[in-house]
Design an enzyme around this catalytic site. Structure first.
Site, PDB file in Angstrom:
ATOM      1  N   CYS A  31     -81.728  -6.989   8.316  1.00  0.00           N
ATOM      2  CA  CYS A  31     -82.774  -7.342   7.870  1.00  0.00           C
ATOM      3  C   CYS A  31     -81.906  -7.727   6.633  1.00  0.00           C
ATOM      4  O   CYS A  31     -82.252  -6.921   6.160  1.00  0.00           O
ATOM      5  CB  CYS A  31     -84.026  -6.907   7.355  1.00  0.00           C
ATOM      6  SG  CYS A  31     -85.372  -6.346   9.998  1.00  0.00           S
TER       7      CYS A  31
ATOM      8  N   ARG B  78     -75.654  -8.209   7.793  1.00  0.00           N
ATOM      9  CA  ARG B  78     -76.518  -6.654   8.235  1.00  0.00           C
ATOM     10  C   ARG B  78     -77.108  -6.056   9.199  1.00  0.00           C
ATOM     11  O   ARG B  78     -77.088  -5.644   9.623  1.00  0.00           O
ATOM     12  CB  ARG B  78     -77.138  -6.501   6.621  1.00  0.00           C
ATOM     13  CG  ARG B  78     -77.471  -6.393   5.460  1.00  0.00           C
ATOM     14  CD  ARG B  78     -78.836  -7.709   4.286  1.00  0.00           C
ATOM     15  NE  ARG B  78     -79.748  -6.511   4.706  1.00  0.00           N
ATOM     16  CZ  ARG B  78     -79.167  -4.822   4.030  1.00  0.00           C
ATOM     17  NH1 ARG B  78     -78.236  -4.539   3.313  1.00  0.00           N
ATOM     18  NH2 ARG B  78     -80.691  -4.010   3.765  1.00  0.00           N
TER      19      ARG B  78
ATOM     20  N   TRP C  13     -84.110  -8.362  12.067  1.00  0.00           N
ATOM     21  CA  TRP C  13     -83.741  -7.221  13.661  1.00  0.00           C
ATOM     22  C   TRP C  13     -84.093  -7.265  14.193  1.00  0.00           C
ATOM     23  O   TRP C  13     -85.482  -6.324  13.561  1.00  0.00           O
ATOM     24  CB  TRP C  13     -82.687  -6.544  13.317  1.00  0.00           C
ATOM     25  CG  TRP C  13     -82.169  -6.016  14.114  1.00  0.00           C
ATOM     26  CD1 TRP C  13     -80.426  -6.122  13.908  1.00  0.00           C
ATOM     27  CD2 TRP C  13     -82.042  -4.681  14.824  1.00  0.00           C
ATOM     28  NE1 TRP C  13     -80.172  -5.417  14.956  1.00  0.00           N
ATOM     29  CE2 TRP C  13     -80.925  -4.429  15.607  1.00  0.00           C
ATOM     30  CE3 TRP C  13     -82.810  -3.758  14.597  1.00  0.00           C
ATOM     31  CZ2 TRP C  13     -80.874  -3.512  16.339  1.00  0.00           C
ATOM     32  CZ3 TRP C  13     -83.238  -2.739  15.306  1.00  0.00           C
ATOM     33  CH2 TRP C  13     -81.848  -1.950  16.186  1.00  0.00           C
TER      34      TRP C  13
ATOM     35  N   ASN D  67     -88.411  -5.908   4.906  1.00  0.00           N
ATOM     36  CA  ASN D  67     -87.641  -5.217   5.529  1.00  0.00           C
ATOM     37  C   ASN D  67     -88.315  -3.761   5.253  1.00  0.00           C
ATOM     38  O   ASN D  67     -89.106  -3.343   4.335  1.00  0.00           O
ATOM     39  CB  ASN D  67     -86.187  -5.043   4.702  1.00  0.00           C
ATOM     40  CG  ASN D  67     -85.639  -4.601   5.247  1.00  0.00           C
ATOM     41  OD1 ASN D  67     -85.523  -3.748   5.836  1.00  0.00           O
ATOM     42  ND2 ASN D  67     -84.041  -4.268   4.608  1.00  0.00           N
ATOM     43  N   GLY D  68     -88.447  -3.492   6.819  1.00  0.00           N
ATOM     44  CA  GLY D  68     -89.040  -1.965   7.458  1.00  0.00           C
ATOM     45  C   GLY D  68     -89.944  -1.927   7.871  1.00  0.00           C
ATOM     46  O   GLY D  68     -89.331  -2.556   9.150  1.00  0.00           O
TER      47      GLY D  68
ATOM     48  N   GLU E 189     -63.681   7.980  16.639  1.00  0.00           N
ATOM     49  CA  GLU E 189     -64.274   6.288  16.010  1.00  0.00           C
ATOM     50  C   GLU E 189     -63.196   5.165  16.628  1.00  0.00           C
ATOM     51  O   GLU E 189     -63.779   4.266  16.684  1.00  0.00           O
ATOM     52  CB  GLU E 189     -63.506   6.689  15.205  1.00  0.00           C
ATOM     53  CG  GLU E 189     -63.208   5.440  13.886  1.00  0.00           C
ATOM     54  CD  GLU E 189     -64.981   4.889  13.552  1.00  0.00           C
ATOM     55  OE1 GLU E 189     -65.711   5.751  13.892  1.00  0.00           O
ATOM     56  OE2 GLU E 189     -65.031   3.870  12.838  1.00  0.00           O
TER      57      GLU E 189
ATOM     58  N   LYS F 220     -65.047   1.875  18.083  1.00  0.00           N
ATOM     59  CA  LYS F 220     -64.932   0.694  16.887  1.00  0.00           C
ATOM     60  C   LYS F 220     -64.381  -0.937  18.580  1.00  0.00           C
ATOM     61  O   LYS F 220     -64.575  -1.455  18.423  1.00  0.00           O
ATOM     62  CB  LYS F 220     -63.265   0.545  16.181  1.00  0.00           C
ATOM     63  CG  LYS F 220     -63.197   1.226  15.311  1.00  0.00           C
ATOM     64  CD  LYS F 220     -63.168   0.122  14.192  1.00  0.00           C
ATOM     65  CE  LYS F 220     -65.467   0.591  13.810  1.00  0.00           C
ATOM     66  NZ  LYS F 220     -65.767   1.194  13.366  1.00  0.00           N
TER      67      LYS F 220
ATOM     68  N   GLU G 222     -67.619  -1.499  19.694  1.00  0.00           N
ATOM     69  CA  GLU G 222     -68.644  -1.873  18.961  1.00  0.00           C
ATOM     70  C   GLU G 222     -68.410  -3.779  18.882  1.00  0.00           C
ATOM     71  O   GLU G 222     -69.726  -4.154  18.782  1.00  0.00           O
ATOM     72  CB  GLU G 222     -69.332  -1.347  18.293  1.00  0.00           C
ATOM     73  CG  GLU G 222     -68.033  -1.211  16.800  1.00  0.00           C
ATOM     74  CD  GLU G 222     -68.859  -1.030  15.623  1.00  0.00           C
ATOM     75  OE1 GLU G 222     -69.997  -0.206  15.104  1.00  0.00           O
ATOM     76  OE2 GLU G 222     -67.619   0.237  15.129  1.00  0.00           O
TER      77      GLU G 222
ATOM     78  N   HIS H  94     -64.332  18.209  34.920  1.00  0.00           N
ATOM     79  CA  HIS H  94     -65.300  18.702  35.007  1.00  0.00           C
ATOM     80  C   HIS H  94     -66.436  17.897  35.812  1.00  0.00           C
ATOM     81  O   HIS H  94     -67.624  17.878  35.417  1.00  0.00           O
ATOM     82  CB  HIS H  94     -66.066  19.285  34.062  1.00  0.00           C
ATOM     83  CG  HIS H  94     -65.134  21.012  33.622  1.00  0.00           C
ATOM     84  ND1 HIS H  94     -65.040  21.454  34.396  1.00  0.00           N
ATOM     85  CD2 HIS H  94     -64.586  21.350  32.861  1.00  0.00           C
ATOM     86  CE1 HIS H  94     -64.318  22.432  34.491  1.00  0.00           C
ATOM     87  NE2 HIS H  94     -63.869  22.457  32.895  1.00  0.00           N
TER      88      HIS H  94
ATOM     89  N   LYS I 267     -75.597  -3.141   9.935  1.00  0.00           N
ATOM     90  CA  LYS I 267     -74.468  -2.305   9.447  1.00  0.00           C
ATOM     91  C   LYS I 267     -75.712  -1.889   8.253  1.00  0.00           C
ATOM     92  O   LYS I 267     -74.826  -1.170   8.104  1.00  0.00           O
ATOM     93  CB  LYS I 267     -73.761  -3.630   8.343  1.00  0.00           C
ATOM     94  CG  LYS I 267     -73.000  -2.765   7.447  1.00  0.00           C
ATOM     95  CD  LYS I 267     -71.566  -3.566   6.905  1.00  0.00           C
ATOM     96  CE  LYS I 267     -70.810  -2.778   6.887  1.00  0.00           C
ATOM     97  NZ  LYS I 267     -69.880  -1.863   7.379  1.00  0.00           N
TER      98      LYS I 267
HETATM   99  C1  G6P Z   1     -74.207   1.322  11.333  1.00  0.00           C
HETATM  100  C2  G6P Z   1     -73.062   0.780  11.553  1.00  0.00           C
HETATM  101  C3  G6P Z   1     -71.922   2.458  11.793  1.00  0.00           C
HETATM  102  C4  G6P Z   1     -72.647   3.120  10.653  1.00  0.00           C
HETATM  103  C5  G6P Z   1     -73.573   3.622  10.570  1.00  0.00           C
HETATM  104  C6  G6P Z   1     -73.817   5.052   9.837  1.00  0.00           C
HETATM  105  O1  G6P Z   1     -74.533   1.861  13.102  1.00  0.00           O
HETATM  106  O2  G6P Z   1     -73.339  -0.037  12.054  1.00  0.00           O
HETATM  107  O3  G6P Z   1     -70.640   1.455  11.315  1.00  0.00           O
HETATM  108  O4  G6P Z   1     -71.411   3.716  10.590  1.00  0.00           O
HETATM  109  O5  G6P Z   1     -74.691   2.353  10.883  1.00  0.00           O
HETATM  110  O6  G6P Z   1     -73.931   3.796   8.653  1.00  0.00           O
HETATM  111  P1  G6P Z   1     -73.964   4.738   7.511  1.00  0.00           P
HETATM  112  O7  G6P Z   1     -74.006   2.853   6.240  1.00  0.00           O
HETATM  113  O8  G6P Z   1     -74.927   5.270   7.020  1.00  0.00           O
HETATM  114  O9  G6P Z   1     -72.829   4.586   7.362  1.00  0.00           O
END
Ligand code: G6P
Length: 588
Positions: free
Chosen positions: A2, A27, A73, A97-98, A464, A468, A471, A487, A583
């Site tokens: 949002c 965002r 969102w 937002n929230g 990670e 990446k 996503e 296993h 984000k």
């Molecule tokens: C979202 C983002 C990720 C991020 C995660 C934690 O899922 O898309 O890229 O790692 O949140 O966010 P933060 O702002 O707490 O690092």
């Protein structure tokens, strides 16, 4: 998650608001809407989907100087036109937002009183409740204050009352909202990029602060409705945050910014052959790192550095689990919360829980004065600058750098780490520029499933790398500890499974290679990201030089980021704004 923009000023409001809203696209959102005042009347336009759907039906020349807008969102109810914000009830129009946790009870109460709702959102309930309170006392400031006392959960609200068409109100609790102070114009926004086209001067709001903006200017009130003064801040960072600066995507730009970022952190914290002004973790018997997503993965690499260099036992826990698990709250431990945005709801709640139990807390945060940065006892900023691509790259690397500095700062002789970090910017540039990632990406792009395999530190890196990839490319990917495959999971492996083997960690390399060979003998083709020169276990490789335990993981990261980027690019994915993702995840 949002985005909010509100504007009152001397310019036509729609272009100003829409520019702000577009700069908040990063965002994450799935619908957008705007409310503006024209001839003293509220007009609302909202559309599901991308901002361009809204843009297509807007008249940028409209004679309006006040408006509020929103990217939503979806949480309560589908992403459609009706559920999109703004919501209007009676005389009240809001964007929000929230999450309002008690919205269901409030809604039932209001329905009993005869109110009806057209959307499935918690926000419409807020608009209705505020309208009800306002109709009794006809005083917006008091009504907003009373509203805040009825709401549980988090909110940043921009509010218009039809009786006061030249006034903009706002209030916040636990969701971000800042107030830009231009020359006779004011802009409310969720984040700094959305106000830089108007001003770089802004005010931060504390929980329950109420903002009133009208032709007499900007006023702040506290929760007792006493008028208060706030300290004006000036953003001095990059004013062109919304420009890709010639790169195809923000993600690629941000990957390329990493060498400079390391230099910047190094200049700030390394003096001679020692670190300086780095938080001292040596007095703690144990460390609990708590985070979400990539920040959690950074924590795993941090655990490696802290345990190996500082010899302090370290655990890493997802914030969404930490909040609800049994915790022992050992007074000799430090809780480190890692967060790029500083607004992640689960991380913020975990931080509050640790604080409530009187545990020292250190926030490793990118966004200045974000909720997590303000709430923690100590804060260490990652200084990565504004990150626009949803998939984090530079902020993740900066989190690891900070964790490495915390660990190295406990050493008597810090010269090895310092000397390694001096080399890092050039090494990263070398790996960014000298490899044909696209060529390797072509070999992987058609797989439906790709496993990232590794052991020890390599498994943390694999997690990670896999995140990446999935996503931004939407290829199903899992990171798996290579030793665990047999296993159960090895039953999924055949010639149609993509395998990316991370083989960097020398302490377990031989074992990992044996596991990879087991996979190869089931027909899978192997891409290795490795510093093992002999490398007789892969079909394709990204060969990294073997530097030392400090540098090896850091150069691996860059290669994984670029590989994921090029695969997603070949698939023509919306790399900077992947579907369904946000984000800044401000809901639980
Ligand atoms: C979202 C983002 C990720 C991020 C995660 C934690 O899922 O898309 O890229 O790692 O949140 O966010 P933060 O702002 O707490 O690092």
């Amino acid at each position: 998650m949002c985005g909010i923009v509100g504007y009152l000023g001397n310019k036509k409001a729609i272009p100003v608001i829409m520019q702000g809203l577009k700069s908040l696209e990063y965002r994450g959102y799935d619908s957008a809407g705007i409310a503006y005042i024209k001839n003293d009347k509220v007009n609302i336009i909202k559309k599901a989907g991308k901002i361009k759907n809204l843009d297509n039906v807007l008249n940028y020349k409209e004679d309006t100087y006040l408006g509020i807008a929103h990217t939503r969102w979806a949480t309560h109810g589908k992403a459609n036109d009706i559920n999109a914000h703004p919501h209007k009830y009676g005389k009240i129009t809001i964007v929000h937002n929230g999450i309002i946790e008690n919205y269901d009870n409030l809604k039932k109460e209001l329905i009993k009183k005869g109110k009806t709702f057209i959307s499935e959102t918690d926000t419409e309930v807020v608009a209705c409740l505020l309208d009800e309170i306002y109709e009794k006392n006809k005083n917006m400031l008091e009504a907003i204050n009373l509203l805040a006392k009825r709401l549980n959960g988090s909110y940043a609200l921009n509010i218009i009352c039809s009786d006061e068409p030249h006034t903009l109100y706002a209030v916040r609790k636990d969701s971000p909202l800042i107030v830009g102070n231009g020359n006779q114009e004011y802009i409310l926004a969720s984040d700094i990029p959305a106000l830089l086209h108007v001003t770089n001067k802004y005010f931060l709001l504390d929980n329950y602060d109420i903002v009133k903006i009208d032709n007499n200017g900007l006023k702040f009130y506290d929760e007792n409705l006493k008028q208060i003064k706030k300290q004006e801040k000036v953003y001095t960072g990059d004013l062109e945050v919304s420009s890709k600066k010639g790169y195809d995507h923000f993600m690629l730009k941000e990957i390329n910014e990493q060498p400079e970022l390391i230099k910047k952190l190094f200049r700030k914290y390394a003096i001679g052959d020692k670190f300086s002004n780095v938080f001292d973790i040596s007095k703690y018997k144990s460390i609990e790192i708590v985070a979400c997503g990539s920040a959690y993965h950074a924590g795993l690499i941090g655990k490696y550095y802290i345990e190996h260099l500082a010899n302090i036992k370290t655990t890493v826990t997802y914030a969404s689990e930490y909040r609800y698990q049994k915790n022992f709250f050992d007074k000799d431990s430090l809780v480190i919360i890692i967060s790029q945005s500083g607004e992640t709801a689960d991380s913020l709640a975990a931080l509050k829980l640790a604080k409530k139990n009187k545990i020292d807390t250190l926030a490793i945060v990118n966004v200045f004065e974000s909720s997590i940065a303000r709430e923690a006892k100590y804060v260490f900023y990652t200084e990565a600058g504004i990150e626009v691509a949803v998939a984090t790259t530079k902020a993740y690397l900066a989190q690891i750098l900070v964790l490495l500095m915390l660990a190295a700062n406990t050493l008597k002789d810090q010269s090895e780490v310092i000397n390694s970090l001096k080399l890092l910017p050039n090494l990263l540039s070398q790996y960014i520029n000298n490899y044909d990632y696209k060529k390797i990406a072509k070999k992987l792009v058609n797989y439906e499933h790709i496993f990232y395999l590794g052991r020890g530190l390599d498994f943390s890196l694999a997690m990670e790398g896999s995140l990446k990839l999935k996503e931004i490319s939407y290829i199903h990917s899992e990171a798996y500890p290579a030793g665990e495959l047999k296993h159960g999971t090895i039953s999924l492996i055949d010639k149609n499974t993509g395998i990316i083997a991370i083989v960097i960690d020398k302490t377990i390399k031989e074992k990992t290679i044996s596991n990879i060979k087991e996979v190869a003998s089931r027909g899978a083709k192997i891409l290795a990201i490795t510093n093992d020169e002999k490398n007789e276990f892969s079909d394709t490789k990204i060969l990294l030089e073997d530097y030392n335990d400090i540098l090896n993981p850091l150069v691996t990261i860059i290669s994984m980021q670029l590989l994921a980027y090029h695969i997603a690019k070949l698939k023509k994915c919306d790399i900077d704004k992947p579907r369904n993702l946000a984000k800044s995840v401000t809901v639980e």
